[in-house]
Design a protein around this motif. Structure first.
Motif, PDB file in Angstrom:
ATOM      1  N   ASP A 106     -44.918  19.310 -19.761  1.00 46.22           N
ATOM      2  CA  ASP A 106     -44.540  19.226 -21.225  1.00 46.22           C
ATOM      3  C   ASP A 106     -45.464  20.508 -21.947  1.00 46.22           C
ATOM      4  O   ASP A 106     -45.136  20.922 -23.183  1.00 46.22           O
ATOM      5  N   THR A 107     -46.247  21.220 -21.235  1.00 45.77           N
ATOM      6  CA  THR A 107     -46.978  22.121 -21.661  1.00 45.77           C
ATOM      7  C   THR A 107     -46.297  23.288 -22.146  1.00 45.77           C
ATOM      8  O   THR A 107     -45.230  23.803 -21.384  1.00 45.77           O
ATOM      9  N   ALA A 108     -46.362  23.789 -23.428  1.00 47.40           N
ATOM     10  CA  ALA A 108     -45.496  24.713 -24.055  1.00 47.40           C
ATOM     11  C   ALA A 108     -45.936  25.004 -25.329  1.00 47.40           C
ATOM     12  O   ALA A 108     -46.735  24.238 -25.952  1.00 47.40           O
ATOM     13  N   VAL A 109     -45.219  26.031 -25.894  1.00 51.01           N
ATOM     14  CA  VAL A 109     -45.384  26.170 -27.699  1.00 51.01           C
ATOM     15  C   VAL A 109     -44.335  25.399 -28.212  1.00 51.01           C
ATOM     16  O   VAL A 109     -43.283  25.579 -27.633  1.00 51.01           O
ATOM     17  N   TYR A 110     -44.456  24.599 -29.091  1.00 53.01           N
ATOM     18  CA  TYR A 110     -43.469  23.908 -29.678  1.00 53.01           C
ATOM     19  C   TYR A 110     -43.024  24.406 -31.254  1.00 53.01           C
ATOM     20  O   TYR A 110     -44.126  24.578 -31.670  1.00 53.01           O
ATOM     21  N   TYR A 111     -41.810  24.593 -31.201  1.00 53.58           N
ATOM     22  CA  TYR A 111     -41.330  25.307 -32.508  1.00 53.58           C
ATOM     23  C   TYR A 111     -40.500  24.322 -33.244  1.00 53.58           C
ATOM     24  O   TYR A 111     -39.688  23.581 -32.739  1.00 53.58           O
ATOM     25  N   CYS A 112     -40.612  24.028 -34.553  1.00 52.95           N
ATOM     26  CA  CYS A 112     -39.710  23.323 -35.392  1.00 52.95           C
ATOM     27  C   CYS A 112     -38.454  24.392 -36.086  1.00 52.95           C
ATOM     28  O   CYS A 112     -39.025  25.671 -36.204  1.00 52.95           O
ATOM     29  N   ALA A 113     -37.426  23.948 -36.194  1.00 54.64           N
ATOM     30  CA  ALA A 113     -36.359  24.849 -36.918  1.00 54.64           C
ATOM     31  C   ALA A 113     -35.326  24.023 -37.643  1.00 54.64           C
ATOM     32  O   ALA A 113     -35.515  22.918 -37.608  1.00 54.64           O
ATOM     33  N   THR A 114     -34.735  24.586 -38.677  1.00 53.87           N
ATOM     34  CA  THR A 114     -34.069  24.142 -39.840  1.00 53.87           C
ATOM     35  C   THR A 114     -32.671  24.939 -39.490  1.00 53.87           C
ATOM     36  O   THR A 114     -32.700  26.138 -39.234  1.00 53.87           O
ATOM     37  N   ARG A 115     -31.653  24.078 -40.024  1.00 55.66           N
ATOM     38  CA  ARG A 115     -30.180  24.744 -39.791  1.00 55.66           C
ATOM     39  C   ARG A 115     -29.406  24.646 -41.107  1.00 55.66           C
ATOM     40  O   ARG A 115     -29.841  23.483 -41.834  1.00 55.66           O
ATOM     41  N   PRO A 116     -28.513  25.457 -41.419  1.00 60.02           N
ATOM     42  CA  PRO A 116     -27.695  25.509 -42.555  1.00 60.02           C
ATOM     43  C   PRO A 116     -26.796  24.446 -42.896  1.00 60.02           C
ATOM     44  O   PRO A 116     -25.978  24.265 -43.616  1.00 60.02           O
ATOM     45  N   TYR A 117     -26.705  23.282 -41.787  1.00 61.48           N
ATOM     46  CA  TYR A 117     -25.659  22.064 -41.744  1.00 61.48           C
ATOM     47  C   TYR A 117     -26.476  21.013 -41.757  1.00 61.48           C
ATOM     48  O   TYR A 117     -27.725  20.995 -41.191  1.00 61.48           O
ATOM     49  N   ALA A 118     -26.133  19.745 -42.213  1.00 62.76           N
ATOM     50  CA  ALA A 118     -26.520  18.644 -42.194  1.00 62.76           C
ATOM     51  C   ALA A 118     -26.868  17.783 -40.704  1.00 62.76           C
ATOM     52  O   ALA A 118     -27.387  16.880 -40.458  1.00 62.76           O
ATOM     53  N   ASN A 119     -26.038  18.271 -39.724  1.00 60.05           N
ATOM     54  CA  ASN A 119     -25.999  17.483 -38.618  1.00 60.05           C
ATOM     55  C   ASN A 119     -26.760  17.947 -37.317  1.00 60.05           C
ATOM     56  O   ASN A 119     -27.502  19.092 -37.880  1.00 60.05           O
ATOM     57  N   THR A 120     -26.957  17.381 -36.416  1.00 59.12           N
ATOM     58  CA  THR A 120     -27.906  17.876 -35.213  1.00 59.12           C
ATOM     59  C   THR A 120     -27.148  19.033 -34.458  1.00 59.12           C
ATOM     60  O   THR A 120     -26.091  19.133 -34.615  1.00 59.12           O
ATOM     61  N   ALA A 121     -28.196  19.646 -33.694  1.00 60.38           N
ATOM     62  CA  ALA A 121     -27.503  20.800 -32.776  1.00 60.38           C
ATOM     63  C   ALA A 121     -28.457  20.895 -31.834  1.00 60.38           C
ATOM     64  O   ALA A 121     -29.579  20.751 -31.918  1.00 60.38           O
ATOM     65  N   VAL A 122     -28.083  21.613 -30.809  1.00 66.74           N
ATOM     66  CA  VAL A 122     -28.824  21.622 -29.483  1.00 66.74           C
ATOM     67  C   VAL A 122     -29.366  23.214 -29.025  1.00 66.74           C
ATOM     68  O   VAL A 122     -30.009  23.363 -28.327  1.00 66.74           O
ATOM     69  N   THR A 123     -28.534  24.213 -29.620  1.00 69.35           N
ATOM     70  CA  THR A 123     -28.615  25.541 -29.216  1.00 69.35           C
ATOM     71  C   THR A 123     -29.718  26.215 -30.238  1.00 69.35           C
ATOM     72  O   THR A 123     -29.568  25.849 -31.439  1.00 69.35           O
ATOM     73  N   VAL A 124     -30.162  27.248 -29.663  1.00 71.52           N
ATOM     74  CA  VAL A 124     -31.242  27.969 -30.602  1.00 71.52           C
ATOM     75  C   VAL A 124     -30.284  28.767 -31.581  1.00 71.52           C
ATOM     76  O   VAL A 124     -30.795  28.975 -32.605  1.00 71.52           O
ATOM     77  N   GLY A 125     -29.183  29.120 -31.077  1.00 69.22           N
ATOM     78  CA  GLY A 125     -28.402  29.854 -32.320  1.00 69.22           C
ATOM     79  C   GLY A 125     -28.016  29.259 -33.447  1.00 69.22           C
ATOM     80  O   GLY A 125     -27.420  29.669 -34.427  1.00 69.22           O
TER      81      GLY A 125
END
Length: 126
Positions: free
Chosen positions: A92-111
């Protein structure tokens, strides 16, 4: 400008726990109606999906590698998202990033996400 700030990373032994936080601020994004996600990136590897949550917390998605160990949540009153990480493993060692998207639902891709935090380091020792 939308800003995301992660906190809560650190060094922990295998089997331990950490809780990450992500605070969203700034104009141009209403946190309470935005889908959010956590990703992680280990040295020399691509940024990988960890988990995502929809606008009201009613839908969540997890990578298979963290199911049953990690829990995503959000507090819309505080513009904050959380990642509770239990039973941590060296992988699990890594840099962890949070992100927000312009839609209300979930998503799994970086883009699918348009604003990102600077990341917080999580290191799990064996």
């Amino acid at each position: 400008q939308v800003q995301l700030v992660e906190s809560g990373g650190g060094l922990v032994q295998a089997g331990g726990s950490l809780r990450l936080s992500c605070v969203v601020s700034g104009r141009g994004r209403a946190f309470s109606i935005s889908g959010m996600g956590w990703f992680r990136q280990a040295p020399g590897k691509e940024r990988d999906f960890v988990t995502s949550i929809n606008w009201n917390g009613g839908e969540t998605l997890y990578a298979d590698s963290v199911k049953g160990r990690f829990t995503i949540s959000r507090d819309n009153a505080k513009n904050t998202m959380y990642l509770q990480m239990n039973m941590l493993r060296p992988e699990d060692t890594a840099v962890y990033y949070c992100a927000t998207r312009p839609y209300a639902n979930t998503a799994v891709t970086v883009g699918a996400y348009d604003y990102w935090g600077q990341g917080t380091q999580v290191t799990v020792s064996s």
